[in-house]
Each structure stands twice: as structure tokens, then as C-alpha cells.
Design a protein around this motif. Structure first.
Motif, PDB file in Angstrom:
ATOM      1  N   GLY B  99      10.836  -0.596   5.015  1.00 57.42           N
ATOM      2  CA  GLY B  99      11.057  -0.849   6.436  1.00 57.42           C
ATOM      3  C   GLY B  99      10.000  -1.817   6.928  1.00 57.42           C
ATOM      4  N   ARG B 100       9.225  -1.357   7.942  1.00 57.47           N
ATOM      5  CA  ARG B 100       8.171  -2.249   8.438  1.00 57.47           C
ATOM      6  C   ARG B 100       6.816  -1.939   7.820  1.00 57.47           C
ATOM      7  N   ARG B 101       6.785  -0.855   7.015  1.00 57.07           N
ATOM      8  CA  ARG B 101       5.479  -0.442   6.455  1.00 57.07           C
ATOM      9  C   ARG B 101       5.179  -1.246   5.201  1.00 57.07           C
ATOM     10  N   ARG B 102       3.961  -1.732   5.150  1.00 55.82           N
ATOM     11  CA  ARG B 102       3.556  -2.503   3.975  1.00 55.82           C
ATOM     12  C   ARG B 102       2.297  -1.877   3.376  1.00 55.82           C
ATOM     13  N   LEU B 103       2.339  -1.731   2.061  1.00 51.42           N
ATOM     14  CA  LEU B 103       1.256  -1.042   1.374  1.00 51.42           C
ATOM     15  C   LEU B 103       0.866  -1.838   0.142  1.00 51.42           C
ATOM     16  N   VAL B 104      -0.440  -1.949  -0.091  1.00 53.00           N
ATOM     17  CA  VAL B 104      -0.890  -2.564  -1.343  1.00 53.00           C
ATOM     18  C   VAL B 104      -1.551  -1.469  -2.169  1.00 53.00           C
ATOM     19  N   GLU B 105      -1.028  -1.272  -3.379  1.00 52.68           N
ATOM     20  CA  GLU B 105      -1.539  -0.193  -4.229  1.00 52.68           C
ATOM     21  C   GLU B 105      -2.182  -0.793  -5.475  1.00 52.68           C
ATOM     22  N   THR B 106      -3.405  -0.305  -5.822  1.00 49.50           N
ATOM     23  CA  THR B 106      -4.048  -0.734  -7.065  1.00 49.50           C
ATOM     24  C   THR B 106      -4.483   0.522  -7.814  1.00 49.50           C
ATOM     25  N   ARG B 107      -5.024   0.321  -9.016  1.00 46.54           N
ATOM     26  CA  ARG B 107      -5.517   1.454  -9.802  1.00 46.54           C
ATOM     27  C   ARG B 107      -6.653   2.169  -9.094  1.00 46.54           C
ATOM     28  N   PHE B 108      -7.417   1.413  -8.293  1.00 47.01           N
ATOM     29  CA  PHE B 108      -8.654   1.971  -7.755  1.00 47.01           C
ATOM     30  C   PHE B 108      -8.542   2.397  -6.289  1.00 47.01           C
ATOM     31  N   ALA B 109      -7.710   1.699  -5.528  1.00 44.13           N
ATOM     32  CA  ALA B 109      -7.627   1.991  -4.096  1.00 44.13           C
ATOM     33  C   ALA B 109      -6.292   1.470  -3.564  1.00 44.13           C
ATOM     34  N   SER B 110      -5.901   1.987  -2.385  1.00 43.47           N
ATOM     35  CA  SER B 110      -4.665   1.507  -1.751  1.00 43.47           C
ATOM     36  C   SER B 110      -4.979   1.097  -0.326  1.00 43.47           C
ATOM     37  N   ARG B 208      17.443 -13.058  -3.405  1.00 48.42           N
ATOM     38  CA  ARG B 208      17.616 -12.899  -1.950  1.00 48.42           C
ATOM     39  C   ARG B 208      16.761 -11.756  -1.395  1.00 48.42           C
ATOM     40  N   ASP B 209      16.423 -10.775  -2.273  1.00 56.53           N
ATOM     41  CA  ASP B 209      15.568  -9.671  -1.805  1.00 56.53           C
ATOM     42  C   ASP B 209      14.145 -10.158  -1.542  1.00 56.53           C
ATOM     43  N   LEU B 210      13.778 -11.220  -2.239  1.00 53.68           N
ATOM     44  CA  LEU B 210      12.383 -11.670  -2.162  1.00 53.68           C
ATOM     45  C   LEU B 210      12.112 -12.577  -0.959  1.00 53.68           C
ATOM     46  N   ILE B 211      13.189 -12.891  -0.206  1.00 55.14           N
ATOM     47  CA  ILE B 211      12.933 -13.737   0.969  1.00 55.14           C
ATOM     48  C   ILE B 211      12.978 -12.920   2.258  1.00 55.14           C
ATOM     49  N   ARG B 212      12.877 -11.581   2.076  1.00 58.48           N
ATOM     50  CA  ARG B 212      12.857 -10.728   3.269  1.00 58.48           C
ATOM     51  C   ARG B 212      11.629 -11.057   4.117  1.00 58.48           C
TER      52      ARG B 212
END
Lengths: 368, 229
Positions: B99-110, B208-212
Motif C-alpha cells: 500500500g503506502r507503507r514502505r520498509l527497508v529490511e536488512t540482515r542487521f536492521a530495518s 509494469r509492477d516496477l513502475i508503481r
């Protein structure tokens, strides 16, 4: 038998004494909790007095011995490690010994056998005093603490030396078995097919006959043996390239410009300063090979050793080159040639022993 | 005794054959030694490794889950993040957009991305990334089971009329269920039983999903987070 032992008593004493130094330094590390370092990776035990000798790759060899190989795409995994050492560990574990005890026992006993076998090779090629000194220097070499770790290096060192001494004596079947075992321990052993071929041809020339099939077969035994590992991985994991895939995940991919990358890596931000130890040893090995040439060591030995030291750089890093070079046997002949003068002999042995202890104590800080 | 040309050829052939036979015998023994002494992974662990192999080749996955009866679509793209004060080197990451939520996830922190970046504590961000089929997060979870040589149970199931394979991983309290296509080994659904969540259905993201628009980051964030897809 007594005369045989008496002649080698000084070498045996230095070999066993050097292992005593390494084990004592490892125990001191454990008791003093010094120099600390990051927690050992991949579930290596920290509880035993000699635990530090099973750190780093030792934990991976143990996993292979316990559970076999599995290529895990995108992650560091165990098909990067050759099978001889885990096979021996598994065998001894089946007899009731723990993996740690088995690993330490195999590594240290194989090293003492290897030093004696190396002396036997040396005395067939060089004057007795150089042969004796080279065996002592090999035992006390600063990086030789690796020979006491639960790594395959000591097993490969012993197998290589035995393969060469059997070849020099014309006992080709035994040479082939030892050569094949060495190559099943570490792939670098295949470089020694070169001196083995040279020995086969040299012996044939001396007797005025063509080299026999068994002699040539024995010389190529390490190559044949190395080839079985990808075949085994193909059978066990349905992937004959599992070894090279795993190497890539460990940051080792052979390429034409690998050596350039190895030099670039030295100046990358965040690269470990320990890389400079590997660079220093790489240069020392090359210098000692040049010294070995001066005492009459022939081309095939030097080419095999130089390949052993330099080829890993084509994988894009100097990392662990100090360890890889330990199997370049002519290096110790070069060192012995430099230490021929009595004035330098004792200081070299003392400094080597001190660096050996210091090297052992740094094991928790960096994978050798 | 002098040998003629034929004699030398015969001798060379005999020597070559003996050498080849001898080396082959040793190679056979070396292979046999490995085959007899070392344990082989189970067929199901090899299936799981193939699924992981498929995942490592992906840069973006889209997913659909039903949360509280509502359909939630997500897209997850491989990314890198850094440098950050605590992490001076760039880290591999997953950029998850739901939706509108964006999250960056890594091995060490999010990190949660808004107009700025805020670190998120706890395991929930990683769980979200796994359920969204993020190639790196899901791959890491499966990889960890395989690292520990956790047993993998596989059984045939039917999904939307097609025969699929359900892989069940279990190690201690940790469990994961993944349904994979038996032909390509691509994961098509994932579930974490302990969380009592439903299945998330996964598919490879299309162009087309990647141009959202949600995937478009502000210029400031683009300095830190870089998409790889």
C-alpha cells in the motif's frame, strides 16, 4: 631402528616442541581471554582449552564431517572445502572421539609425520645440513600454527611429502596413493604433479629406459583425485559445479584480471589490515623460492611452488595466501639455504619461534 | 638391446594405457571413499536448495495476502542501503512496498521510509519481508534452515488446480511453509505457522509492477536507498 631415530631425534624434538609451543599459546589465549576478537563464526565451540585451534574453517570441516555437503545458493556453504580431512574426522568420530579431539590429533600427528617425511625428501635432494635445517625451519615457520589447527594443511603436507619421497625411491604405488590423498585434502596438491613427472622422467633417464606406466600414473594421481571431488558433488548434490559456486560465495572467483582485483582490494575502504600479512608472506615465499633456486632446486619444483603461491591471487584476493604458501615445500629449502651461516641460524630459529607463538595468539582475530 | 620404431610406439602405448588405468583406479577409489563415508543431503533438502537458487536469481517479487479478510498486495525489490552512521558499508537490503507503507529490511536492521528514514525494532519487519517473498529475506530464512541442516518435509498439494510441492521447514520453535512449483522450484506461497498468518501468494514481478509510484523514492532517500531491479 635406533640409529634411524637417533639421526632424526633433533628434527623430531623441534617438530614436537613447536607443536608444544602452539598448543601452549592456544591454551594461554583461552585462559587469558586475550586478545578477544569477534565471537567465532558458524557455531565453533569456545569452551575447550584448545578451542581456538578449531575456529574459522575448522567449524566448516566439522559440519562436513558431521552432516556432509550441501550447496546453499547465495550463502557461504561447505562445498568449498575439500573432503579428505572431514572423512578422517568422521572416521575417528565413529571410534568415539569428539570432532575437536579428532581434528587436533590428526593435525598434530600428521604434522610430525610430515616433518620427518619432508626431511627424507630434503636429504635425497640436498646436502644433509640443509635438509636438517629446512625441516627445523618448516616446524618453526611463523605461519605453521595452521598445521595445528583443525584444518587439512598438515594432512596434505604429510601426504605430499610422502608422495614425493616414495617417488624419489621409485615406489610408485605408494607415491600414487599419497599423492591422491593429498589432492583430496587440498586442490593445490595438483601442482606437485609437475615435480612428480620430473622425478619419473629423471629416474627413467638415469636407468636408460622410458618412464613406466605406473610412474606416469602416479605423477597424475593428484590430478585424477582432484577431479573426483566435482564428480562426487555432482552425484551427491546434482551439481558438478558446486565447488566453484561455493567458492564464489566465499568471495573467490578466478578471472584473468583477478590479480588486479587482489591489489585493488588492498586499498578498498573497510578491507582488513591483516591482508598485509598475506602480502608480506607472499613476497617472503617468492624470495625464498629464489633462494631455493640458488641451492640447485630444479624448475618443476619452483614452478609448482610459485603457482601454489601466486595462483590463488587470480581469485581476486591475497586473503589466506600466507596459509596456502605453507605447502610450497621448496620455500623451506630456500630458508635453510639463507640460514646456512652459523651466525644467522640461531637468531632465525628464535625469531621464527616467537612469531609462531604470536601468530597462534592472533587466531581469534582473523582467519589465517 | 635396440628397439625399432614400432617397438617404441608399442612401449609408449603400453605405458600410456598403464598410466591411465592406474590413475583411473585411484580416481575410482577416491570417488568411492567420498561416496561411502560422507552423508548425502536428503532429496527434500536439495529441493529447498533449488528453491533458494531460484530466489537468488530474482530481483523483485509481488505478493498477495489476506489480512483480516482484506486483500493486501505488496511488491518487494532488492536494494542496497548505506552508508549509515552505524553501518559504514552499503548493505544488501529489500525494499518492501505494501500500500503506502514502505520498509527497508536488512540482515542487521530495518527502517521505515516516510519523508525520512526511521529504524524499526523487533522481528516484525523481517517477518513482513519473508511473507512478502522478498528474495533476500525469504532466501535468508530458508538458507538458515539449510545451514542448520534442518529436516525438510515435502508433500504434493493442489493449488488452484495445479500440483505443487509443499516444503515444511522446522528447527526448534522456528517453522516455515513454502509451496513451490515442482517444475521451476519457484515459491508460489509462503506461510509462517507460528504467527497464525494465512498464506501469502507470490509471483515474479513484471516490468509494469516496477513502475508503481510507491516505488519512486524522494531524491534524499535515493542517496541512501538504491533499488537493484
Amino acid at each position: 631402528m635406533t640409529a634411524w631415530l637417533r639421526e632424526r631425534s633433533a628434527i623430531l624434538a623441534v617438530a614436537i616442541g613447536s607443536r608444544g609451543l602452539v598448543l601452549a599459546a592456544a591454551a594461554a589465549d583461552h585462559w587469558l581471554h586475550w586478545p578477544g576478537g569477534p565471537p567465532p563464526p558458524h557455531g565453533a565451540s569456545t569452551s575447550h582449552t584448545l578451542s581456538i585451534l578449531s575456529y574459522w574453517d575448522g567449524a566448516w570441516y566439522r559440519t562436513v564431517a558431521d552432516q556432509g555437503y550441501l550447496l546453499i545458493p547465495g550463502r557461504q556453504s561447505d562445498p568449498a572445502f575439500f573432503p579428505l580431512f572431514p572423512i578422517v574426522l568422521r572416521g575417528l568420530n565413529g571410534l568415539g572421539l569428539s570432532f575437536l579431539t579428532s581434528g587436533l590429533l590428526v593435525a598434530n600427528v600428521a604434522f610430525v609425520v610430515g616433518i620427518v617425511a619432508f626431511y627424507e625428501v630434503s636429504r635425497r635432494l640436498l646436502p644433509l645440513d640443509v635438509a636438517r635445517m629446512s625441516a627445523m625451519l618448516a616446524a618453526l615457520f611463523p605461519m605453521s600454527f595452521v598445521f595445528s589447527m583443525t584444518y587439512p594443511e598438515s594432512l596434505v603436507f604429510a601426504a605430499l611429502a610422502l608422495a614425493l619421497v616414495f617417488a624419489l625411491d621409485g615406489r610408485w604405488t605408494l607415491s600414487a596413493i599419497a599423492g591422491a590423498a593429498a589432492a583430496l585434502g587440498r586442490p593445490e596438491a595438483i601442482f606437485f604433479a609437475l615435480p612428480l613427472v620430473a622425478i619419473a622422467i629423471g629416474r627413467a633417464r638415469a636407468s636408460g629406459r622410458v618412464a613406466g606406466g605406473r610412474a606416469i600414473g602416479a605423477a597424475f594421481a593428484p590430478v585424477a583425485s582432484v577431479a573426483t571431488f566435482p564428480l562426487y558433488l555432482g552425484w551427491a548434490l546434482d551439481n558438478v559445479s558446486a565447488w566453484s559456486h561455493a567458492q564464489r560465495a566465499w568471495g573467490r572467483a578466478f578471472s584473468l584480471d583477478g590479480i588486479v582485483h587482489a591489489f585493488q582490494q588492498l586499498h578498498e575502504p573497510g578491507s582488513t589490515p591483516w591482508l598485509w600479512r598475506d602480502v608480506a608472506f607472499c613476497l617472503i615465499y617468492l624470495g625464498l623460492l629464489a633462494a631455493a633456486r640458488r641451492v640447485g632446486i630444479s624448475g618443476p619444483w619452483l614452478v609448482a611452488s610459485a603457482a601454489l603461491v601466486l595462483l590463488p591471487l587470480a581469485s581476486g584476493t591475497f586473503l589466506s595466501d600466507a596459509r596456502f604458501g605453507l605447502l610450497a615445500l621448496p620455500v623451506y629449502w630456500g630458508a635453510a639455504a639463507l640460514a646456512r651461516r652459523r651466525v644467522v641460524r640461531l637468531p632465525i630459529l628464535v625469531v621464527s619461534a616467537a612469531l609462531l607463538v604470536a601468530g597462534t595468539m592472533t587466531i581469534p582475530l582473523v582467519n589465517p | 638391446m635396440k628397439r625399432g620404431k614400432t617397438g617404441w610406439i608399442r612401449l609408449a602405448v603400453a605405458s600410456g594405457a598403464t598410466a591411465a588405468g592406474f590413475a583411473a583406479l585411484l580416481a575410482g577409489a577416491a570417488f568411492g571413499l567420498q561416496a561411502v563415508t560422507l552423508p548425502r543431503p536428503s532429496d527434500n533438502q536439495l529441493l529447498a536448495a533449488r528453491t533458494l537458487h531460484w530466489l537468488t536469481a530474482q530481483n523483485a517479487i509481488k505478493s498477495t495476502a489476506f489480512v483480516g479478510g482484506e486483500r493486501v498486495s505488496s511488491i518487494c525489490v532488492n536494494a542496497t542501503i548505506g552508508p549509515l552512521p552505524a553501518y559504514p558499508n552499503r548493505l544488501h537490503a529489500s525494499l518492501l512496498v505494501s500500500g503506502r507503507r514502505r520498509l527497508v529490511e536488512t540482515r542487521f536492521a530495518s527502517f521505515r521510509l516516510g519523508s525520512t528514514m526511521r529504524e524499526e525494532d523487533g522481528p516484525l519487519p523481517t517477518v513482513r519481508a519473508v511473507l512478502a517473498g522478498c528474495p533476500r529475506a525469504l532466501g535468508r530464512r530458508i538458507g538458515r534452515f539449510l545451514d542448520d541442516r534442518a529436516p525438510v518435509h515435502a508433500e504434493r498439494v493442489s493449488l488452484r488446480g495445479a500440483t505443487m510441492l509443499r516444503l515444511a521447514f522446522r528447527q526448534g520453535d522456528s517453522r516455515l511453509l513454502v509451496i513451490v512449483n515442482p517444475r521451476t522450484f519457484a515459491p508460489v506461497a509462503v506461510r509462517i505457522p507460528r504467527l497464525r498468518t494465512g498464506w501469502s501468494y507470490l509471483a515474479r514481478a513484471q516490468r509494469r509492477d516496477l513502475i508503481r509510484p510507491e516505488l519512486r523514492l524522494s531524491r534524499r532517500l535515493r542517496l541512501i536507498v538504491k533499488e537493484e531491479a
